[in-house]
Design an enzyme around this catalytic site. Structure first.
Site, PDB file in Angstrom:
ATOM      1  CG  HIS A 194      -0.978  -7.215  -2.209  1.00 58.12           C
ATOM      2  ND1 HIS A 194      -2.398  -7.668  -2.612  1.00 58.12           N
ATOM      3  CD2 HIS A 194      -1.039  -6.473  -1.456  1.00 58.12           C
ATOM      4  CE1 HIS A 194      -3.251  -6.883  -1.800  1.00 58.12           C
ATOM      5  NE2 HIS A 194      -2.351  -5.802  -1.188  1.00 58.12           N
TER       6      HIS A 194
ATOM      7  CD  GLU B  78       0.950  -5.784   1.635  1.00 56.35           C
ATOM      8  OE1 GLU B  78       0.867  -4.658   1.494  1.00 56.35           O
ATOM      9  OE2 GLU B  78       0.101  -6.626   2.501  1.00 56.35           O
TER      10      GLU B  78
ATOM     11  CG  ASP C  94      -0.196  -0.173   2.391  1.00 59.19           C
ATOM     12  OD1 ASP C  94       0.981   0.228   2.520  1.00 59.19           O
ATOM     13  OD2 ASP C  94      -0.638  -0.829   3.388  1.00 59.19           O
TER      14      ASP C  94
ATOM     15  CG  ASP D 258       2.922 -15.494  -8.246  1.00 57.43           C
ATOM     16  OD1 ASP D 258       2.943 -14.596  -7.396  1.00 57.43           O
ATOM     17  OD2 ASP D 258       3.859 -15.438  -8.936  1.00 57.43           O
TER      18      ASP D 258
END
Length: 630
Positions: free
Chosen positions: A523, A580, A176, A571
């Site tokens: 991610h 992540e 993020d 994956d």
């Protein structure tokens, strides 16, 4: 028969043998006279040729003259002329065969032999450091090296009016776009620790300057999160950006956008009570001050910043955890206590300043008791961004091994040493403290996700402890009554790192870009959206999150969450538990890799540089008295 003696008395006439000797002498003298006459004649006649001489000489004399051996007088020795001739020939031939090629080789331009090929730990380390370049926020330097990244977060901290220039810079934490200051500070501390211990290795593989630049990028930013020019503060900014669970407002989680395209508000979180956050920040500044001790001005700035936040951390009126009740922090990086940060921070403050008051605090029995550092439970043996006790105890054990300060610190230092030894025993498979997967990796998350970030921390501690033992000339340690040689720790550490780098049932490296097979659906917002100069809105970006295609941008060096307890890995970009990466995870990975690499041929730690600010515990011995004279 007697003859007269001219000096008086008589001489006995020689017997028959003596007469024969005299007769032969007369004959020889006659021959010499004859030869002389021949020489005289030859001089008058212009000399005889060799054939004529042979007529005049006896056959034996001619043969002796023809075969006569010739000698050469070298001054210190007389040698045969023929032997000298062959000696000279042999020496000349030897010079042509041996000496001349050597002279030619010496005269050619010298080409230094190349360095040995890097081991896989060094190769992975180069990549692991690039992850931090990819996570940078703010205005990026031109040499950042990540083509798909650009300037971002330039309005961060705009709502923090008391911070000059805002909160621009620092690092995004994971996939993020949030800047969590608690794990960011921890990451800077671990990176600094690894540089302090293994500076020679970083230099040998030419990553020393790069790693220092990464640390400074973090500490420069963290110094902006409070009034670092003041001696007393009443708040710290603990986070920029983020989201609340269940929120529908555009934020770092409800939107899938590149950092460069963020167009939503990024609120800051002000912390008015946070000994854990402040303690970790103090540790980061103190450790970094040792890394930068060659830059006196910056090192001093870091020490002063550490003192300011440490005072905030120790304020009796501010003893609640930094995350308590904060919905932007608690679901993500919740702190379970702060006494471990007191142990950790005070140890680093002592190393950075040499002030024994910090060591006295670090060895106060109340700290490990409240931190549950000596609790015999598996969870307390797992080092992480939340549990600093295993890190702190090893760091304090270092003091006992190499400085041995004695009373009044010895009791607690010995307890830390014993607890560290027990932790190392717990990591070994034969003691079955933790579960292990069939593929051979220790399950430190106890069945939960993101196990690898804990494994790399343990690998670093195990490898570092083995180096400490070796530097202290200790061959190992005891697990109960069993002596364990230190090479067992190295075997454990390398087996775990080898698993992470590809020696696992999936035959996959969990570090992006390392090996032939690695995760390609990481991610991560920036890596998953094409750098095609098209700005995708908050919701439009999700087409890339849900895409089954590999990321258009490899986030090289990122260590993903890793496999589950059955050694299985999916994956899939949408499943962050597998794919992540995190900043804290990569900091541990970097430290573990540099502790293991042997590319430079150097083993062990830098034993003394960490003690540069610490004065001697005991007075130096006086000089010997002058020699006695009467």
């Amino acid at each position: 028969m007697y003859a007269a003696n001219h000096w008086g008395g008589s001489l006995e006439i020689a017997d028959d043998e003596e007469e024969n000797r005299l007769r032969n002498k007369n004959i020889n003298d006659h021959d010499i006279d004859r030869a002389s006459s021949y020489n005289i004649q030859s001089q008058h006649s212009g000399g005889l040729d060799e054939t004529q001489q042979s007529w005049l000489l006896n056959p034996d004399d001619a043969s002796r003259k023809k075969n006569k051996t010739r000698y050469v007088d070298l001054g210190c020795i007389v040698v045969k002329r023929k032997a000298l001739k062959w000696t000279v020939i042999v020496i000349f031939v030897g010079f042509l065969v041996i000496g001349l090629p050597i002279i030619i080789a010496k005269s050619l331009p010298k080409h230094k032999s190349g360095p040995p090929p890097p081991d896989q730990y060094t190769e992975a380390l180069h990549k692991a450091l690039l992850f931090f370049n990819a996570q940078k926020s703010g205005k990026l330097p031109k040499n950042n090296g990540i083509k798909w990244r650009g300037d971002s977060g330039l309005q961060d901290g705009a709502d923090a009016t008391d911070v000059k220039g805002g909160l621009v810079g620092g690092y995004y934490d994971a996939g993020d776009n949030t800047k969590f200051h608690f794990p960011m500070s921890f990451s800077m501390t671990i990176l600094s620790w690894s540089v302090i211990e293994y500076e020679h290795k970083y230099k040998a593989i030419k990553e020393y300057d790069h790693t220092r630049e990464l640390i400074k990028w973090g500490t420069d930013y963290l110094l902006r999160t409070f009034n670092s020019s003041a001696s007393t503060i009443n708040h710290i900014y603990g986070q920029v950006g983020g989201s609340q669970n269940g929120s529908t407002t555009p934020d770092d989680h409800t939107c899938w956008e590149r950092p460069e395209d963020m167009d939503y508000k990024r609120p800051t979180q002000m912390i008015t009570s946070g000994p854990d956050l402040a303690g970790e920040m103090a540790a980061a500044f103190a450790a970094a001050s040792i890394v930068f001790n060659d830059d006196a001005a910056y090192s001093k700035k870091l020490v002063e910043g550490a003192a300011t936040v440490w005072k905030f951390a120790r304020d009796n009126g501010k003893r609640g955890t930094y995350s308590k009740g904060n919905l932007f922090i608690e679901p993500y990086y919740n702190s379970t206590g702060y006494y471990d940060e007191y142990m950790w921070g005070s140890a680093w403050m002592y190393y950075a300043t040499g002030n024994v008051s910090y060591l006295w605090l670090a060895t106060n029995e109340g700290l490990p008791r409240h931190a549950r550092a000596f609790t015999d439970t598996p969870s307390q043996r797992v080092p992480s961004w939340d549990n600093k006790a295993p890190f702190a105890m090893l760091l304090l054990t270092r003091i006992r091994l190499f400085l041995n300060p004695g009373y009044p610190y010895e009791d607690l230092l010995r307890s830390y040493h014993n607890a560290t030894s027990l932790n190392m025993c717990a990591y070994l498979p034969q003691y079955q403290v933790f579960n292990w997967t069939h593929g051979g990796i220790i399950d430190l998350s106890q069945g939960k996700s993101q196990n690898l970030q804990y494994v790399v921390n343990v690998v670093f501690l195990a490898s570092l402890y083995a180096d400490y033992l070796e530097a202290a000339n200790l061959p190992g340690w005891y697990c109960g009554a069993t002596f364990i040689p230190s090479n067992k720790l190295r075997d454990f550490a390398t087996s775990q790192m080898d698993y992470i780098l590809g020696n696992n049932p999936m035959k996959m490296s969990y570090v992006v870009g390392h090996g032939k097979k690695f995760p390609t659906h990481v991610h991560h917002r920036g890596a998953s959206i094409p750098n095609n100069h098209i700005k995708y809105s908050c919701k439009d970006g999700f087409q890339w999150m849900s895409s089954g295609k590999p990321n258009p941008n490899n986030i090289t060096g990122a260590m993903v969450g890793g496999p589950d307890r059955f050694d299985k890995f999916r994956d899939v970009r949408s499943n962050f538990t597998y794919t992540e990466p995190t900043m804290a995870g990569n900091a541990g990975l970097t430290a573990a890799l540099v502790s293991l690499t042997a590319t430079a041929g150097d083993q062990g730690v830098d034993k003394n540089s960490i003690f540069s600010a610490i004065p001697p515990f005991f007075p130096t011995a006086p000089p010997p008295p002058p020699p006695w004279r009467p």
